[in-house]
Design a protein around this motif. Structure first.
Motif, PDB file in Angstrom:
ATOM      1  N   PRO A 147       2.683  -2.740  19.653  1.00  0.00           N
ATOM      2  CA  PRO A 147       3.056  -1.322  19.514  1.00  0.00           C
ATOM      3  C   PRO A 147       4.255  -1.092  18.612  1.00  0.00           C
ATOM      4  CG  PRO A 147       3.605  -2.163  21.694  1.00  0.00           C
ATOM      5  CD  PRO A 147       2.745  -3.193  21.046  1.00  0.00           C
ATOM      6  N   LYS A 148       5.022  -2.141  18.287  1.00  0.00           N
ATOM      7  CA  LYS A 148       6.136  -1.980  17.363  1.00  0.00           C
ATOM      8  C   LYS A 148       5.806  -2.492  15.960  1.00  0.00           C
ATOM      9  CE  LYS A 148       9.831  -1.832  20.762  1.00  0.00           C
ATOM     10  NZ  LYS A 148      11.146  -2.372  21.191  1.00  0.00           N
ATOM     11  N   SER A 149       4.533  -2.789  15.739  1.00  0.00           N
ATOM     12  CA  SER A 149       4.117  -3.247  14.418  1.00  0.00           C
ATOM     13  C   SER A 149       3.897  -2.047  13.511  1.00  0.00           C
ATOM     14  CB  SER A 149       2.831  -4.069  14.525  1.00  0.00           C
ATOM     15  OG  SER A 149       1.752  -3.226  14.910  1.00  0.00           O
ATOM     16  N   ALA A 150       3.453  -2.316  12.290  1.00  0.00           N
ATOM     17  CA  ALA A 150       3.153  -1.245  11.348  1.00  0.00           C
ATOM     18  C   ALA A 150       2.035  -0.349  11.888  1.00  0.00           C
ATOM     19  CB  ALA A 150       2.739  -1.838  10.002  1.00  0.00           C
ATOM     20  N   THR A 151       2.026   0.871  11.412  1.00  0.00           N
ATOM     21  CA  THR A 151       0.960   1.804  11.762  1.00  0.00           C
ATOM     22  C   THR A 151       0.501   2.521  10.497  1.00  0.00           C
ATOM     23  OG1 THR A 151       2.502   3.614  12.216  1.00  0.00           O
ATOM     24  CG2 THR A 151       1.902   2.210  14.065  1.00  0.00           C
ATOM     25  N   VAL A 152      -0.457   3.407  10.654  1.00  0.00           N
ATOM     26  CA  VAL A 152      -0.913   4.266   9.582  1.00  0.00           C
ATOM     27  C   VAL A 152      -0.844   5.714  10.070  1.00  0.00           C
ATOM     28  CG1 VAL A 152      -2.398   2.543   8.497  1.00  0.00           C
ATOM     29  CG2 VAL A 152      -3.324   4.007  10.300  1.00  0.00           C
ATOM     30  N   VAL A 153      -1.124   6.643   9.157  1.00  0.00           N
ATOM     31  CA  VAL A 153      -0.997   8.075   9.436  1.00  0.00           C
ATOM     32  C   VAL A 153      -2.319   8.764   9.152  1.00  0.00           C
ATOM     33  CG1 VAL A 153       0.197  10.198   8.725  1.00  0.00           C
ATOM     34  CG2 VAL A 153       1.471   8.055   8.924  1.00  0.00           C
ATOM     35  N   ARG A 154      -2.620   9.800   9.909  1.00  0.00           N
ATOM     36  CA  ARG A 154      -3.788  10.636   9.662  1.00  0.00           C
ATOM     37  C   ARG A 154      -3.373  12.075   9.396  1.00  0.00           C
ATOM     38  NH1 ARG A 154      -7.624   9.160  14.853  1.00  0.00           N
ATOM     39  NH2 ARG A 154      -8.257   7.059  14.222  1.00  0.00           N
ATOM     40  N   GLY A 182      -7.560   3.900   6.804  1.00  0.00           N
ATOM     41  CA  GLY A 182      -6.671   3.044   7.556  1.00  0.00           C
ATOM     42  C   GLY A 182      -7.093   2.817   8.988  1.00  0.00           C
ATOM     43  N   ASP A 183      -8.277   3.285   9.365  1.00  0.00           N
ATOM     44  CA  ASP A 183      -8.693   3.229  10.766  1.00  0.00           C
ATOM     45  C   ASP A 183      -8.853   1.818  11.303  1.00  0.00           C
ATOM     46  OD1 ASP A 183      -8.616   5.910  11.035  1.00  0.00           O
ATOM     47  OD2 ASP A 183     -10.780   6.238  11.114  1.00  0.00           O
ATOM     48  N   LYS A 184      -9.090   0.832  10.448  1.00  0.00           N
ATOM     49  CA  LYS A 184      -9.334  -0.530  10.928  1.00  0.00           C
ATOM     50  C   LYS A 184      -8.177  -1.475  10.618  1.00  0.00           C
ATOM     51  CE  LYS A 184     -14.365  -0.122  10.696  1.00  0.00           C
ATOM     52  NZ  LYS A 184     -15.636  -0.674  10.153  1.00  0.00           N
ATOM     53  N   THR A 185      -7.016  -0.908  10.336  1.00  0.00           N
ATOM     54  CA  THR A 185      -5.853  -1.729  10.050  1.00  0.00           C
ATOM     55  C   THR A 185      -4.607  -1.060  10.597  1.00  0.00           C
ATOM     56  OG1 THR A 185      -4.558  -2.811   8.295  1.00  0.00           O
ATOM     57  CG2 THR A 185      -5.470  -0.649   7.806  1.00  0.00           C
ATOM     58  N   ASP A 186      -3.567  -1.838  10.821  1.00  0.00           N
ATOM     59  CA  ASP A 186      -2.279  -1.287  11.224  1.00  0.00           C
ATOM     60  C   ASP A 186      -1.390  -0.972  10.021  1.00  0.00           C
ATOM     61  OD1 ASP A 186      -2.935  -1.421  13.846  1.00  0.00           O
ATOM     62  OD2 ASP A 186      -1.696  -3.143  14.331  1.00  0.00           O
ATOM     63  N   SER A 187      -1.754  -1.458   8.851  1.00  0.00           N
ATOM     64  CA  SER A 187      -0.857  -1.323   7.713  1.00  0.00           C
ATOM     65  C   SER A 187      -1.634  -1.099   6.418  1.00  0.00           C
ATOM     66  CB  SER A 187       0.006  -2.577   7.565  1.00  0.00           C
ATOM     67  OG  SER A 187       0.789  -2.501   6.392  1.00  0.00           O
ATOM     68  N   CYS A 188      -1.163  -0.143   5.632  1.00  0.00           N
ATOM     69  CA  CYS A 188      -1.779   0.101   4.328  1.00  0.00           C
ATOM     70  C   CYS A 188      -1.568  -1.074   3.376  1.00  0.00           C
ATOM     71  CB  CYS A 188      -1.206   1.374   3.703  1.00  0.00           C
ATOM     72  SG  CYS A 188      -1.603   2.897   4.597  1.00  0.00           S
ATOM     73  N   THR A 189      -0.559  -1.916   3.655  1.00  0.00           N
ATOM     74  CA  THR A 189      -0.311  -3.046   2.762  1.00  0.00           C
ATOM     75  C   THR A 189      -1.445  -4.060   2.802  1.00  0.00           C
ATOM     76  OG1 THR A 189       0.943  -4.189   4.488  1.00  0.00           O
ATOM     77  CG2 THR A 189       2.184  -2.815   2.959  1.00  0.00           C
ATOM     78  N   ALA A 190      -2.301  -3.980   3.816  1.00  0.00           N
ATOM     79  CA  ALA A 190      -3.454  -4.878   3.897  1.00  0.00           C
ATOM     80  C   ALA A 190      -4.605  -4.409   3.027  1.00  0.00           C
ATOM     81  CB  ALA A 190      -3.923  -4.988   5.349  1.00  0.00           C
ATOM     82  N   LEU A 191      -4.441  -3.230   2.405  1.00  0.00           N
ATOM     83  CA  LEU A 191      -5.502  -2.630   1.599  1.00  0.00           C
ATOM     84  C   LEU A 191      -5.018  -2.417   0.176  1.00  0.00           C
ATOM     85  CD1 LEU A 191      -6.534   0.119   4.195  1.00  0.00           C
ATOM     86  CD2 LEU A 191      -7.689  -2.058   3.795  1.00  0.00           C
ATOM     87  N   PRO A 192      -5.924  -2.260  -0.777  1.00  0.00           N
ATOM     88  CA  PRO A 192      -5.489  -1.904  -2.133  1.00  0.00           C
ATOM     89  C   PRO A 192      -4.814  -0.540  -2.128  1.00  0.00           C
ATOM     90  CG  PRO A 192      -7.871  -1.758  -1.922  1.00  0.00           C
ATOM     91  CD  PRO A 192      -7.389  -2.410  -0.676  1.00  0.00           C
ATOM     92  N   SER A 193      -3.931  -0.300  -3.090  1.00  0.00           N
ATOM     93  CA  SER A 193      -3.197   0.968  -3.111  1.00  0.00           C
ATOM     94  C   SER A 193      -4.116   2.164  -3.262  1.00  0.00           C
ATOM     95  CB  SER A 193      -2.156   0.956  -4.238  1.00  0.00           C
ATOM     96  OG  SER A 193      -2.787   0.880  -5.510  1.00  0.00           O
ATOM     97  N   SER A 194      -5.310   1.937  -3.806  1.00  0.00           N
ATOM     98  CA  SER A 194      -6.256   3.032  -4.010  1.00  0.00           C
ATOM     99  C   SER A 194      -7.021   3.396  -2.743  1.00  0.00           C
ATOM    100  CB  SER A 194      -7.258   2.654  -5.105  1.00  0.00           C
ATOM    101  OG  SER A 194      -7.945   1.455  -4.763  1.00  0.00           O
ATOM    102  N   ASP A 248      -7.867   4.951   0.965  1.00  0.00           N
ATOM    103  CA  ASP A 248      -7.545   6.199   1.650  1.00  0.00           C
ATOM    104  C   ASP A 248      -6.699   5.863   2.871  1.00  0.00           C
ATOM    105  OD1 ASP A 248      -7.432   8.723   2.745  1.00  0.00           O
ATOM    106  OD2 ASP A 248      -9.505   8.702   3.479  1.00  0.00           O
ATOM    107  N   CYS A 249      -5.441   5.531   2.620  1.00  0.00           N
ATOM    108  CA  CYS A 249      -4.544   5.060   3.678  1.00  0.00           C
ATOM    109  C   CYS A 249      -3.168   5.682   3.486  1.00  0.00           C
ATOM    110  CB  CYS A 249      -4.444   3.536   3.641  1.00  0.00           C
ATOM    111  SG  CYS A 249      -3.664   2.802   5.097  1.00  0.00           S
ATOM    112  N   LEU A 250      -2.640   6.266   4.559  1.00  0.00           N
ATOM    113  CA  LEU A 250      -1.306   6.853   4.564  1.00  0.00           C
ATOM    114  C   LEU A 250      -0.387   5.938   5.367  1.00  0.00           C
ATOM    115  CD1 LEU A 250      -2.396  10.513   5.238  1.00  0.00           C
ATOM    116  CD2 LEU A 250      -1.182   9.755   3.200  1.00  0.00           C
ATOM    117  N   PRO A 251       0.713   5.475   4.766  1.00  0.00           N
ATOM    118  CA  PRO A 251       1.497   4.414   5.409  1.00  0.00           C
ATOM    119  C   PRO A 251       2.500   4.919   6.433  1.00  0.00           C
ATOM    120  CG  PRO A 251       2.436   4.927   3.273  1.00  0.00           C
ATOM    121  CD  PRO A 251       1.188   5.772   3.410  1.00  0.00           C
ATOM    122  N   SER A 252       2.749   4.075   7.411  1.00  0.00           N
ATOM    123  CA  SER A 252       3.870   4.229   8.330  1.00  0.00           C
ATOM    124  C   SER A 252       4.251   2.848   8.833  1.00  0.00           C
ATOM    125  CB  SER A 252       3.514   5.144   9.502  1.00  0.00           C
ATOM    126  OG  SER A 252       4.589   5.224  10.414  1.00  0.00           O
TER     127      SER A 252
END
Length: 426
Positions: free
Chosen positions: A136-143, A165-177, A179-183
């Motif tokens: 719960p203190k790891s990275a998250t994403v935003v909707r 970002g629904d299947k990851t905790d972090s946008c950094t795991a995905l390419p910058s392009s 559809d992921c909003l970081p937190s």
């Protein structure tokens, strides 16, 4: 502020070359910062102005908006959306997102907006950090999500931005392009404002918050990433052909981008000419308020306020930016620490219920120091007409402003758990 402000100031206290006693009040030296640490007291206003409480008993309220009939929707940090009518809160929330909302660090539900065509489509939009799938203190994403409301509840969630970002905790795991909003920590931003054509302007944070030099900060300069931007999209989250970086594909991230170079842009409004005015919570030196015409680069992380950011100045990305012919646009208002700690963007007052000196004024505040100020802004250029003037002190930790259906200014005070209406008697 609870989600966006204190972090940069607290970080300054960890830096040996900075004297914390000169920078911040005592409540910012505590870890973790809590609601009870911040300024309390009754709101103090200029002569002739009074306040009336129109909603109270709220638990960490952070955002609100008006329904067409004058009722108020209020979003609490936990993910509850409450309905207030004639000074009373409905017993049951109209929307309960608590099972979906991450509240660790300074995260939570941060923005709520009612569609201007609500009477036709019943749409309400929210921005929130998603509860992580792992630690719960790891990275998250935003909707950014849309719901259709009934009298007593909300329909199914439609994610218009951030579905990737629904299947990851972090946008950094995905390419910058993606559809992921970081937190990754707590730089979410965010806010929603509607253009006259019903399109949405949405401010987004860079997703950082570790209070160090972070690679994530450069999302703000990456045209293909959604973080650290003002986005301009349809009700379905698609880019517009009139956007400055439109790539031919409305689903492409860069097709959705209106402006770049933001750190933690908490609260956004539009002038009568459609120009976005956005408040950006800074790091160690300043907060700022910016005018954001189409295509503008507001400089973060290479600039903080009007100056180059010392900690990022030597990076390859910033050196490349400094060598470009077009210098990023400077702020409208620079708020040096400790004069500010967590700027809260506001609204422009164009009514006639207040004295003439307030007409055309942009009202904005600071959560940590609980003040409200105002300054006239040219609706076309965004340039200031005069210098910012004080309006209120001890404002209960303002986190959102709106002009109500009655033409009066409303302020949400997180510390008091209330929505205040600002009246004036001649």
């Amino acid at each position: 502020m609870l989600f966006v402000g204190g972090a940069g100031v607290v970080a300054a206290c960890k830096t040996p070359e900075i004297d914390c006693n000169l920078l911040v009040p005592e409540f910012f030296k505590k870890t973790p910062l809590t609601i009870t640490d911040v300024v309390q007291g009754e709101i103090a206003l200029p002569a002739g102005f009074t306040t009336e409480t129109v909603a109270s008993g709220l638990d960490q309220p952070v955002t609100f908006d008006f329904l067409p009939d004058g009722r108020i929707l209020i979003g609490e940090r936990s993910g509850l959306v409450r309905l207030a009518e004639q000074g009373r809160l409905a017993e049951q929330p109209i929307l309960d997102l608590r099972a979906r909302v991450a509240t660790e660090y300074w995260r939570g539900l941060v923005a709520l907006a009612v569609d201007p065509d609500f009477e036709v489509n019943a749409f309400v939009y929210v921005v929130y950090a998603v509860r992580p799938t792992g630690d719960p203190k790891s990275a998250t994403v935003v909707r950014v999500s849309r719901f259709a409301l009934t009298e007593t509840s909300a329909g199914e969630e439609v994610v218009i931005l951030g579905a990737g970002g629904d299947k990851t905790d972090s946008c950094t795991a995905l390419p910058s392009s993606a559809d992921c909003l970081p937190s990754d920590v707590d730089h979410i931003g965010a806010d929603i404002a509607f253009g006259d054509d019903g399109t949405l302007f949405i401010s987004t944070g860079d997703g950082g918050g570790l209070e160090a030099v972070e690679e994530t900060a450069f999302r703000a300069q990456d045209i293909d990433a959604l973080g650290g931007k003002i986005l301009h999209v349809t009700r379905d989250g698609l880019g517009l052909e009139t956007n400055p970086f439109f790539a031919g594909d409305p689903s492409a991230n860069r097709s959705k981008v209106w402006a770049v170079g933001l750190r933690n842009p908490f609260r956004l409004t539009l002038t009568s000419a459609g120009l976005p005015i956005v408040a950006d919570v800074g790091w160690r030196v300043t907060d700022e308020i910016d005018a954001a015409p189409a295509g503008v680069n507001l400089g973060w992380p290479c600039y903080e306020g009007e100056a180059r950011t010392m900690e990022y100045e030597a990076t390859t990305q910033c050196q490349a930016l400094y060598q470009e012919a077009a210098v990023p646009r400077g702020p409208l208002i620079v708020l040096p620490h400790p004069d500010a700690s967590s700027v809260i963007g506001g609204v422009i007052y164009d009514g006639d219920a207040y004295p003439d000196e307030y007409r055309g004024s942009y009202f904005y505040g600071d959560w940590g120091f609980s003040w409200i100020r105002h300054v006239r802004v040219d609706p076309q250029s965004g340039e200031l007409d005069g210098k910012p003037q004080p309006f209120a002190e001890a404002a209960g930790g303002p986190t959102a402003f709106h002009i109500g259906p009655d033409g009066l200014l409303y302020v949400l005070s997180l510390n008091h758990g209330k929505v205040h209406r600002i009246d004036y008697s001649r």
